[in-house]
Design a protein around this motif. Structure first.
Motif, PDB file in Angstrom:
ATOM      1  N   VAL A  28      19.163 -18.318  36.996  1.00 54.03           N
ATOM      2  CA  VAL A  28      20.658 -18.694  36.625  1.00 54.03           C
ATOM      3  C   VAL A  28      21.543 -17.494  37.216  1.00 54.03           C
ATOM      4  O   VAL A  28      22.550 -17.868  37.461  1.00 54.03           O
ATOM      5  CB  VAL A  28      20.934 -18.724  35.097  1.00 54.03           C
ATOM      6  CG1 VAL A  28      22.364 -18.929  34.664  1.00 54.03           C
ATOM      7  CG2 VAL A  28      20.226 -20.053  34.375  1.00 54.03           C
ATOM      8  N   LEU A  29      20.863 -16.169  37.176  1.00 58.66           N
ATOM      9  CA  LEU A  29      21.651 -15.328  37.971  1.00 58.66           C
ATOM     10  C   LEU A  29      21.785 -15.502  39.367  1.00 58.66           C
ATOM     11  O   LEU A  29      22.849 -15.106  39.966  1.00 58.66           O
ATOM     12  CB  LEU A  29      20.910 -13.835  37.379  1.00 58.66           C
ATOM     13  CG  LEU A  29      21.397 -12.743  38.214  1.00 58.66           C
ATOM     14  CD1 LEU A  29      22.884 -12.213  38.101  1.00 58.66           C
ATOM     15  CD2 LEU A  29      20.377 -11.516  38.145  1.00 58.66           C
ATOM     16  N   ILE A  30      20.804 -15.704  40.142  1.00 64.08           N
ATOM     17  CA  ILE A  30      20.918 -15.847  41.439  1.00 64.08           C
ATOM     18  C   ILE A  30      21.621 -17.147  41.887  1.00 64.08           C
ATOM     19  O   ILE A  30      22.203 -16.876  42.782  1.00 64.08           O
ATOM     20  CB  ILE A  30      19.011 -15.945  41.927  1.00 64.08           C
ATOM     21  CG1 ILE A  30      18.359 -14.705  41.585  1.00 64.08           C
ATOM     22  CG2 ILE A  30      19.312 -16.284  43.634  1.00 64.08           C
ATOM     23  CD1 ILE A  30      17.134 -14.907  42.232  1.00 64.08           C
ATOM     24  N   GLY A  31      21.390 -18.163  41.279  1.00 71.17           N
ATOM     25  CA  GLY A  31      21.944 -19.448  41.493  1.00 71.17           C
ATOM     26  C   GLY A  31      23.641 -19.216  41.674  1.00 71.17           C
ATOM     27  O   GLY A  31      24.273 -19.732  42.815  1.00 71.17           O
ATOM     28  N   PRO A  32      24.311 -18.777  40.593  1.00 72.95           N
ATOM     29  CA  PRO A  32      25.774 -18.676  40.932  1.00 72.95           C
ATOM     30  C   PRO A  32      26.302 -17.706  41.896  1.00 72.95           C
ATOM     31  O   PRO A  32      27.212 -18.050  42.527  1.00 72.95           O
ATOM     32  CB  PRO A  32      26.263 -18.129  39.325  1.00 72.95           C
ATOM     33  CG  PRO A  32      25.347 -18.496  38.405  1.00 72.95           C
ATOM     34  CD  PRO A  32      23.848 -18.503  39.180  1.00 72.95           C
ATOM     35  N   LEU A  33      25.279 -16.623  42.277  1.00 74.43           N
ATOM     36  CA  LEU A  33      25.564 -15.749  43.379  1.00 74.43           C
ATOM     37  C   LEU A  33      25.543 -16.679  44.933  1.00 74.43           C
ATOM     38  O   LEU A  33      26.314 -16.556  45.847  1.00 74.43           O
ATOM     39  CB  LEU A  33      24.764 -14.531  43.389  1.00 74.43           C
ATOM     40  CG  LEU A  33      24.815 -13.915  42.148  1.00 74.43           C
ATOM     41  CD1 LEU A  33      23.747 -12.681  42.255  1.00 74.43           C
ATOM     42  CD2 LEU A  33      26.185 -13.115  42.420  1.00 74.43           C
ATOM     43  N   ILE A  34      24.558 -17.548  44.831  1.00 74.53           N
ATOM     44  CA  ILE A  34      24.491 -18.148  45.995  1.00 74.53           C
ATOM     45  C   ILE A  34      25.393 -19.200  46.162  1.00 74.53           C
ATOM     46  O   ILE A  34      26.072 -19.503  47.163  1.00 74.53           O
ATOM     47  CB  ILE A  34      22.956 -18.820  46.282  1.00 74.53           C
ATOM     48  CG1 ILE A  34      21.853 -17.699  46.211  1.00 74.53           C
ATOM     49  CG2 ILE A  34      22.850 -19.761  47.482  1.00 74.53           C
ATOM     50  CD1 ILE A  34      20.330 -18.266  46.175  1.00 74.53           C
ATOM     51  N   GLY A  35      25.597 -20.022  44.813  1.00 70.16           N
ATOM     52  CA  GLY A  35      26.765 -20.791  44.760  1.00 70.16           C
ATOM     53  C   GLY A  35      28.085 -20.472  45.338  1.00 70.16           C
ATOM     54  O   GLY A  35      28.844 -21.002  45.965  1.00 70.16           O
TER      55      GLY A  35
ATOM     56  N   THR B 264      35.351 -17.083  41.644  1.00 71.06           N
ATOM     57  CA  THR B 264      35.348 -16.298  40.605  1.00 71.06           C
ATOM     58  C   THR B 264      34.536 -16.490  39.312  1.00 71.06           C
ATOM     59  O   THR B 264      33.893 -15.669  38.751  1.00 71.06           O
ATOM     60  CB  THR B 264      36.964 -15.888  40.207  1.00 71.06           C
ATOM     61  OG1 THR B 264      37.750 -15.353  41.466  1.00 71.06           O
ATOM     62  CG2 THR B 264      37.058 -14.813  39.279  1.00 71.06           C
ATOM     63  N   THR B 265      34.901 -17.998  38.999  1.00 71.08           N
ATOM     64  CA  THR B 265      34.086 -18.099  37.698  1.00 71.08           C
ATOM     65  C   THR B 265      32.453 -18.316  38.040  1.00 71.08           C
ATOM     66  O   THR B 265      31.873 -17.700  37.113  1.00 71.08           O
ATOM     67  CB  THR B 265      34.377 -19.549  37.591  1.00 71.08           C
ATOM     68  OG1 THR B 265      35.856 -19.688  37.402  1.00 71.08           O
ATOM     69  CG2 THR B 265      33.626 -20.353  36.411  1.00 71.08           C
ATOM     70  N   SER B 266      31.825 -18.494  39.110  1.00 65.67           N
ATOM     71  CA  SER B 266      30.604 -18.368  39.529  1.00 65.67           C
ATOM     72  C   SER B 266      30.262 -17.071  39.618  1.00 65.67           C
ATOM     73  O   SER B 266      29.094 -16.684  38.867  1.00 65.67           O
ATOM     74  CB  SER B 266      30.242 -18.957  40.719  1.00 65.67           C
ATOM     75  OG  SER B 266      30.498 -20.322  40.961  1.00 65.67           O
ATOM     76  N   LEU B 267      31.073 -16.072  39.820  1.00 65.63           N
ATOM     77  CA  LEU B 267      30.618 -14.670  39.784  1.00 65.63           C
ATOM     78  C   LEU B 267      30.636 -14.205  38.318  1.00 65.63           C
ATOM     79  O   LEU B 267      29.589 -13.319  38.088  1.00 65.63           O
ATOM     80  CB  LEU B 267      31.624 -13.805  40.496  1.00 65.63           C
ATOM     81  CG  LEU B 267      31.294 -13.899  42.030  1.00 65.63           C
ATOM     82  CD1 LEU B 267      32.612 -13.249  43.140  1.00 65.63           C
ATOM     83  CD2 LEU B 267      30.147 -13.567  42.590  1.00 65.63           C
ATOM     84  N   ILE B 268      31.608 -14.502  37.460  1.00 61.99           N
ATOM     85  CA  ILE B 268      31.543 -14.058  36.148  1.00 61.99           C
ATOM     86  C   ILE B 268      30.065 -14.638  35.443  1.00 61.99           C
ATOM     87  O   ILE B 268      29.294 -13.867  34.796  1.00 61.99           O
ATOM     88  CB  ILE B 268      32.734 -14.615  35.456  1.00 61.99           C
ATOM     89  CG1 ILE B 268      33.820 -14.272  35.908  1.00 61.99           C
ATOM     90  CG2 ILE B 268      32.487 -14.806  33.996  1.00 61.99           C
ATOM     91  CD1 ILE B 268      35.188 -14.454  35.228  1.00 61.99           C
ATOM     92  N   PHE B 269      29.754 -16.089  35.752  1.00 64.81           N
ATOM     93  CA  PHE B 269      28.576 -16.491  35.199  1.00 64.81           C
ATOM     94  C   PHE B 269      27.383 -15.655  35.591  1.00 64.81           C
ATOM     95  O   PHE B 269      26.389 -15.506  35.117  1.00 64.81           O
ATOM     96  CB  PHE B 269      28.365 -18.187  35.624  1.00 64.81           C
ATOM     97  CG  PHE B 269      28.771 -19.025  34.691  1.00 64.81           C
ATOM     98  CD1 PHE B 269      28.021 -19.797  33.927  1.00 64.81           C
ATOM     99  CD2 PHE B 269      30.139 -19.092  34.435  1.00 64.81           C
ATOM    100  CE1 PHE B 269      28.468 -20.492  32.897  1.00 64.81           C
ATOM    101  CE2 PHE B 269      30.493 -20.039  33.627  1.00 64.81           C
ATOM    102  CZ  PHE B 269      29.746 -20.802  32.791  1.00 64.81           C
ATOM    103  N   ALA B 270      27.518 -15.238  36.969  1.00 65.57           N
ATOM    104  CA  ALA B 270      26.279 -14.440  37.446  1.00 65.57           C
ATOM    105  C   ALA B 270      26.207 -13.072  36.899  1.00 65.57           C
ATOM    106  O   ALA B 270      25.068 -12.677  36.537  1.00 65.57           O
ATOM    107  CB  ALA B 270      26.526 -14.313  39.095  1.00 65.57           C
ATOM    108  N   THR B 271      27.189 -12.612  36.535  1.00 67.53           N
ATOM    109  CA  THR B 271      27.257 -11.308  35.712  1.00 67.53           C
ATOM    110  C   THR B 271      26.648 -11.263  34.382  1.00 67.53           C
ATOM    111  O   THR B 271      25.837 -10.731  33.998  1.00 67.53           O
ATOM    112  CB  THR B 271      28.648 -10.675  35.672  1.00 67.53           C
ATOM    113  OG1 THR B 271      29.241 -10.489  37.162  1.00 67.53           O
ATOM    114  CG2 THR B 271      28.806  -9.288  35.221  1.00 67.53           C
TER     115      THR B 271
END
Length: 401
Positions: free
Chosen positions: A155-162, A253-260
């Motif tokens: 779930v960390l890697i996924g949003p970063l790639i997304g 930005t939302t994806s990056l927040i989820f990744a963090t």
């Protein structure tokens, strides 16, 4: 309520590295795709023309699909084996995500999401059963936390790639990523030994109804606590992307927040497992729900990326500490006979909560502003914290005895 089943110590010293690849490898890969999709699923529904309430319901369909598959999942894994189950559901999940990428219909998107949820619950049941078999009781919570943590790594890697795919192309690229990772996880499972083969022949195939009836007291107490924990976890998946859109944040930005937030989850999953093994389940079950209550109460005050991220981090701390808590309590209370059927019922409790949280948001958002939905969810989570604390404390008492 049922007491924990403490397995005898193995003849050889237990080492986590001996089970790392078969237990956690497919989980990480599959979770990358799911992690990429989760923060943009509501946004994809909105892109196709759904209103806020309908978009929240589309997200909830992921949990509804898991709910529909919960009862048959355990019995299916027990009969056909983990390898066949993982290979089959991984391939079917790839088809579902490809359909979600290709469709221009909100209805078709919802159906694809629901089907993906059905495959995901079977996937998790196979992993949980394997860990119960091979991990000594003294290490159980850390093993289950590791399983939860392996999914959090994805779930960390996924949003970063997304986020990168969205920046380069469009939202649908994220669904193609999920299709690819599901297929890779299926191929990984196909290359592994069938670790549950020796247990299938010795496991009695009692009816699901008879097993659940025999353990109804546990399911109506600790099972309800699981419903509450799962519902609280689902709230951030539904509320935060919608709130981020409302305050003007971009999908990337939302994806990056989820990744963090996923990184925070990962930082706390091993300490959470250690706390459970050494101090009981109560110490991590309560923070999962309590931080959700506080986060939902604070979310209407978040008006920019920094404050939205702050709320997300708060909720991630509790969620990370509780990594594997539902699977651990399920393993603690599972009977020797009819274990798979019981775990299917246990998974059903989690799926009721997982889908129920999104449905509640959808219902409240249909008649009131999104900020009101946040406040209502905060109040319900606060009440749920009391229930979870009481019954997990009782479970710890039984474990000590």
């Amino acid at each position: 309520m049922s007491g924990p089943v403490a397995e005898d110590a193995p003849r050889a010293p237990f080492r986590f590295r001996d089970i790392a690849l078969p237990a956690y490898g497919p989980s990480v890969v599959n979770a990358i795709g799911h992690g990429a999709v989760l923060p943009v699923l509501a946004l994809r529904a909105r892109e196709l023309g759904a209103d806020v309430s309908t978009a929240a319901f589309v997200v909830a369909l992921l949990g509804i699909g898991s709910l529909l598959a919960s009862l048959p999942a355990g019995a299916l894994v027990a009969r056909i084996g983990e390898r066949r189950a993982l290979t089959t559901v991984g391939s079917l999940d790839a088809v579902a995500m490809a359909a979600a990428a290709l469709t221009d219909s909100v209805l078709a998107l919802g159906l694809a999401v629901m089907f993906s949820g059905m495959t995901w619950t079977i996937f998790l049941m196979a992993r949980q059963g394997y860990l119960i078999d091979v991990v000594p009781f003294a290490f159980r919570a850390r093993a289950m936390s590791g399983l939860g943590g392996s999914m959090r790594i994805g779930v960390l890697i996924g949003p970063l790639i997304g986020a990168g795919l969205i920046h380069l192309g469009e939202l649908t690229w994220v669904f193609w990523l999920a299709a690819a990772t599901a297929l890779v996880s299926a191929l990984m499972a196909r290359s592994m030994a069938d670790y549950g083969s020796e247990h299938r022949g010795s496991t009695p195939h009692a009816s699901v109804v008879s097993v659940l009836k025999a353990h109804r007291r546990t399911l109506l107490t600790l099972g309800v606590a699981v419903v509450i924990i799962a519902a609280s976890r689902s709230l951030r998946i539904v509320l935060l992307p919608l709130w981020a859109e409302q305050v003007g944040l971009s999908p990337s930005t939302t994806s990056l927040i989820f990744a963090t937030a996923a990184a925070v989850d990962i930082a706390f999953f091993f300490p959470g497992g250690w706390l459970m093994d050494n101090h009981g389940r109560f110490v991590v079950a309560v923070p999962v729900v309590a931080t959700t209550a506080l986060g939902c109460a604070l979310l209407p005050l978040a008006t920019d990326a920094l404050t939205v991220a702050g709320v997300m981090m708060l909720m991630a701390v509790g969620n990370g500490l509780g990594s594997g808590i539902v699977m651990t309590m399920g393993a603690d209370t599972a009977p020797r006979e009819g274990r798979a059927q019981y775990l299917g019922g246990w998974r059903l409790c989690g799926d009721i909560g997982g889908s129920g949280g999104g449905v509640l948001v959808s219902v409240v958002a249909a008649v009131a502003p999104l900020a009101a939905a946040c406040v209502v969810m905060a109040g319900l989570a606060a009440l749920g914290t009391v229930w979870v604390g009481y019954f997990t404390r009782r479970l710890d008492t039984v474990s000590r005895r």
